[in-house]
Design a protein around this motif. Structure first.
Motif, PDB file in Angstrom:
ATOM      1  N   PRO A  23       0.806  -1.230   0.000  1.00  0.00           N
ATOM      2  CA  PRO A  23       0.000   0.000   0.000  1.00  0.00           C
ATOM      3  C   PRO A  23       0.832   1.270   0.000  1.00  0.00           C
ATOM      4  N   LEU A  24       2.059   1.188   0.479  1.00  0.00           N
ATOM      5  CA  LEU A  24       2.832   2.424   0.561  1.00  0.00           C
ATOM      6  C   LEU A  24       3.732   2.634  -0.629  1.00  0.00           C
ATOM      7  N   LEU A 119       8.899  13.188  -1.581  1.00  0.00           N
ATOM      8  CA  LEU A 119       8.243  11.884  -1.636  1.00  0.00           C
ATOM      9  C   LEU A 119       9.265  10.775  -1.411  1.00  0.00           C
ATOM     10  N   PHE A 134       8.529   9.529   7.199  1.00  0.00           N
ATOM     11  CA  PHE A 134       7.537   9.389   6.130  1.00  0.00           C
ATOM     12  C   PHE A 134       6.421  10.419   6.304  1.00  0.00           C
ATOM     13  N   MET A 135       5.868  10.487   7.517  1.00  0.00           N
ATOM     14  CA  MET A 135       4.758  11.404   7.739  1.00  0.00           C
ATOM     15  C   MET A 135       5.199  12.859   7.614  1.00  0.00           C
ATOM     16  N   TRP A 138       5.948  13.772   3.829  1.00  0.00           N
ATOM     17  CA  TRP A 138       4.746  13.893   3.002  1.00  0.00           C
ATOM     18  C   TRP A 138       3.884  15.061   3.455  1.00  0.00           C
ATOM     19  N   LYS A 139       3.975  15.411   4.719  1.00  0.00           N
ATOM     20  CA  LYS A 139       3.254  16.592   5.179  1.00  0.00           C
ATOM     21  C   LYS A 139       3.847  17.843   4.546  1.00  0.00           C
ATOM     22  N   ARG A 141       5.309  17.928   1.786  1.00  0.00           N
ATOM     23  CA  ARG A 141       5.119  17.873   0.353  1.00  0.00           C
ATOM     24  C   ARG A 141       3.799  18.540  -0.046  1.00  0.00           C
ATOM     25  N   GLU A 142       2.835  18.523   0.851  1.00  0.00           N
ATOM     26  CA  GLU A 142       1.519  19.060   0.513  1.00  0.00           C
ATOM     27  C   GLU A 142       1.554  20.531   0.101  1.00  0.00           C
ATOM     28  N   PRO A 143       2.246  21.421   0.855  1.00  0.00           N
ATOM     29  CA  PRO A 143       2.278  22.817   0.403  1.00  0.00           C
ATOM     30  C   PRO A 143       2.872  22.974  -0.991  1.00  0.00           C
ATOM     31  N   LEU A 411       3.932   0.601  10.822  1.00  0.00           N
ATOM     32  CA  LEU A 411       2.545   0.402  10.380  1.00  0.00           C
ATOM     33  C   LEU A 411       2.180  -1.062  10.539  1.00  0.00           C
TER      34      LEU A 411
END
Lengths: 411, 158, 151
Positions: A23-24, A119, A134-135, A138-139, A141-143, A411
């Protein structure tokens, strides 16, 4: 299931088929590892299934449609392939694009590099069991995707490049917000870089793994950050400047050791460079025309090069004077980088394979292929998760030896 | 190094055996006979530091099946394309993969897309192994997607 | 979509709606949708607040997220993965390619959109379509939520 539970004798070679659906992972990946005990002695990539025939498809589309189609080669490198095609067509035509268009191409190209590198940092963190990284990554990366959306109207596929310039303008009213986003990102990446580089567990885990020597880099045609981490100074943005790179102040990052740690360092430092390039572009962007208008592509051939986030992208375009390409050859950077696994993985232990494979930021859609889901004829099948788990376990063990608890949140 | 200089040097090293055109100072196209591939490649690799294979293009031309090897030079805006044309209907060319490993995958792909035989390839398996494609060469002239899909009994419209 | 399978006990269905497990299959797409699905996990979107969880195996999953057109070689693995999923099961077609094959419609190597491929082995299969190239993570989450409302 883990590798150590399969019953084997020392010196006994066996094939481990990684039949992945994770999934990742953004895509399924397949490899056949031949192992001797814990050591990998041979790697064979399972190339099947994802072949989309996009070269053929592009040869049945008009020149205006091709850049949009090529965005669909790979979701992360959407700007890469469309601009690279335009570079090839402009090499065929021998034209210069208007300055505003070249700045716009630079901005969207660097935004793409930013989100692609972030990423990768996130995925690499996940593979070695640092899910916090990872978190975080990716956080952050959003902006970047938000800025991309503000400027182009879409999070990844801008559809901006066309032969001879760009299709639409980017709105200057969003520039102040884009600048603020870059300032915030700069601080965050600085913190992330320091956290990653100072961590003794990460250093112990990643140094000396998956080493590519400079000679291997040249022999296997490895490109991009993977090559630069081995001290091979190659970057199309400097070697053959396209878009606006010649007018900007930035530097090519190289390191010497060629291991996974250095590949991470190169990428993290490149993020800072990209932020600086975007800031300069937002300051300096000139006004004027956006494109040269409709171009007739005469008979001839052209070659476009582009520095994708993963390395050099090459397109060969041959035209017979009609409104469709006679032949379009696309060589994405992962095509050569993935092939180099045959040297970089040899001699590593199974637990290190995932991070070695991930170290060149493989993009299998670019490479036009994918992998098998299930093992064949009763051979032991390890899912990709098993390998990720092995890799994470090794990090944990290292952390315990060092008396540290690295905040593993598996996870 | 500019493409015209390199073209002239190549011509003096291989008199009458190479034919070059420079479309710009960054692009050099060299046409050679299949037998000249190894000597020209060796000469280029010896004389240009940082010389590596970028990629190769397989293309079905009227006069034969073309194999264009695009070489790039690290740190330089130069792309050298060596053009080798193999005669149809049974195209065979010497394999560059015997000389450098970076040609392995691309030659396997070309063999599959165009049905070219690379003589001396160390690992000539199929790269994209989907079985429906064996003996079907999608990059050949006259390949028709619709006819191909009909021939294997697949639906065309959904 | 409207007629839920009557065999399923209502308690089970209630539990399913509270916490659907999702399995993700990429069938030769361009990976952009796959990245947006992974994005749903990350702090900004955080699908786990809806009780959703990405499962590692189709046997543990209730909902399948499918991205991309189905290439010839992916066809059987996809059907096999679908048949391994326990009932009640449903699929979300994420992105233009999964909905209608998108840009790859004329390619020689794709065999069809995933919904038609799945209907071949399971005529009762139920789908939700999330168009976009790629759809934004919000849209993907909304697609799954709509699916749950219809179950």
């Amino acid at each position: 299931m883990s590798a150590s539970t399969s019953n084997r004798t020392p010196g006994d070679r066996r094939v481990i088929q990684i039949g992945p659906f994770h999934p990742l992972l953004e895509e399924p990946v397949g490899f056949e590892l031949t192992v001797e005990g814990e050591k990998v002695v041979h790697v064979d990539a399972c190339m099947e299934y994802i072949h989309k025939g996009i070269e053929r498809l592009a040869q049945e589309r008009t020149y205006d449609m091709v850049p949009i189609l090529l965005e669909k080669i790979c979701g992360i490198c959407s700007v890469t392939h469309s601009v690279c095609f335009c570079n090839a067509a402009e090499d065929l035509l021998q034209v210069e694009i208007p300055p505003r268009a070249s700045y716009i191409r630079t901005i969207i190209g660097e935004l793409e590099r930013l989100h692609s590198h972030l990423l990768w940092v996130g995925l690499a963190g996940h593979f070695i069991g640092y899910n916090t990284v990872f978190m975080w990554a990716w956080k952050y990366r959003e902006p970047v995707c938000d800025v991309f959306e503000m400027l182009t109207g879409h999070r990844q596929n801008s559809s901006l490049p066309i032969v001879g310039g760009v299709r639409r303008d980017i709105p200057e009213s969003y520039f102040p917000e884009a600048r603020r986003a870059m300032d915030r990102l700069d601080e965050q990446v600085e913190m992330l870089t320091a956290a990653v580089l100072d961590d003794p567990v990460l250093a112990a885990r990643l140094k000396g793994i998956g080493v590519l020597t400079p000679q291997e880099v040249v022999d296997w045609g490895v490109v991009g950050p993977t090559a630069r981490a081995s001290g091979v100074d190659t970057d199309v943005r400097r070697d053959e400047p396209y878009a606006a790179y010649e007018e900007l102040d930035w530097k090519v990052i190289t390191t010497e050791n060629g291991d996974v740690f250095d590949k991470a360092v190169v990428r993290l430092l490149e993020i800072r460079e990209s932020i600086s390039i975007i800031r300069q572009c937002l300051e300096k962007i000139p006004g004027g025309e956006l494109n040269l208008g409709q171009q007739h592509i005469p008979r001839g051939e052209g070659i476009g090069r582009y520095e994708a986030p993963r390395g050099e992208d090459i397109h060969y375009l041959r035209s017979n004077g009609t409104n469709m390409p006679e032949r379009l050859k696309v060589r994405a950077p992962s095509f050569t980088n993935v092939a180099s696994f045959e040297v970089s993985c040899i001699g590593e232990s199974i637990a290190d394979v995932t991070i070695t494979l991930a170290a060149c930021d493989p993009c299998y859609s670019c490479t036009e292929r994918t992998a098998v889901v299930r093992g064949v004829d009763g051979r032991p099948t390890h899912t990709f998760q098993d390998l990720v788990r092995l890799s994470q376990d090794k990090t944990r063990a290292l952390a315990r030896e060092m008396g540290r608890e690295p905040g593993l949140n598996l996870l | 190094m500019e493409s015209t200089d390199l073209g002239k040097r190549l011509e003096s090293a291989f008199v009458d055996r190479v034919e070059w055109t420079a479309r710009s100072q960054k692009r050099l196209y060299v046409s050679i006979a299949p037998a000249q591939l190894y000597p020209v490649f060796d000469w280029l690799r010896e004389n240009i530091p940082g010389f590596r294979l970028g990629t190769s293009t397989g293309i079905d031309l009227r006069e034969g099946v073309g194999v264009f090897h695009h070489f790039v030079v690290n740190g330089m805006p130069l792309v050298v394309t060596l053009k080798v044309i193999a005669s149809k209907p049974d195209p065979r060319v010497p394999s560059l993969a015997a000389k450098i490993p970076s040609a392995r995958w691309i030659e396997r792909e070309m063999a599959e897309m165009l049905g070219i035989e690379f003589e001396g390839h160390p690992d000539p398996r199929r790269l994209l192994k989907a079985e429906a494609f064996s003996d079907i060469y999608p990059q050949r002239r006259g390949f028709d997607t619709r006819a191909f899909k009909e021939s294997i009994g697949e639906r065309l419209d959904f | 979509m409207a007629n839920a399978t009557p065999r399923v006990p209502s308690l089970f269905l209630k539990a399913l709606k509270k916490s659907p497990w999702v399995f993700h299959v990429g069938t030769s797409g361009c990976n952009n949708c796959d990245i947006e699905i992974a994005d749903c996990l990350t702090p900004r979107y955080d699908i786990e607040r809806f009780g959703m969880k990405l499962a590692g195996s189709p046997r543990h999953a209730d909902v399948m997220l499918i991205t991309g057109p189905v290439s010839r070689a992916c066809r059987e693995p996809l059907q096999q993965a679908w048949l391994e999923m326990p009932r009640p099961r449903a699929a979300v077609m994420v992105g233009a390619c999964a909905c209608s094959m998108g840009a790859y419609k004329d390619a020689y190597s794709v065999t069809g959109p995933p919904d038609k491929v799945l209907l071949e082995v399971d005529p009762d299969a139920r789908f939700v379509y999330v168009p976009g190239c790629p759809p934004k993570p919000e849209t993907i989450i909304m697609g799954i939520v709509k699916l749950l409302g219809a179950l």
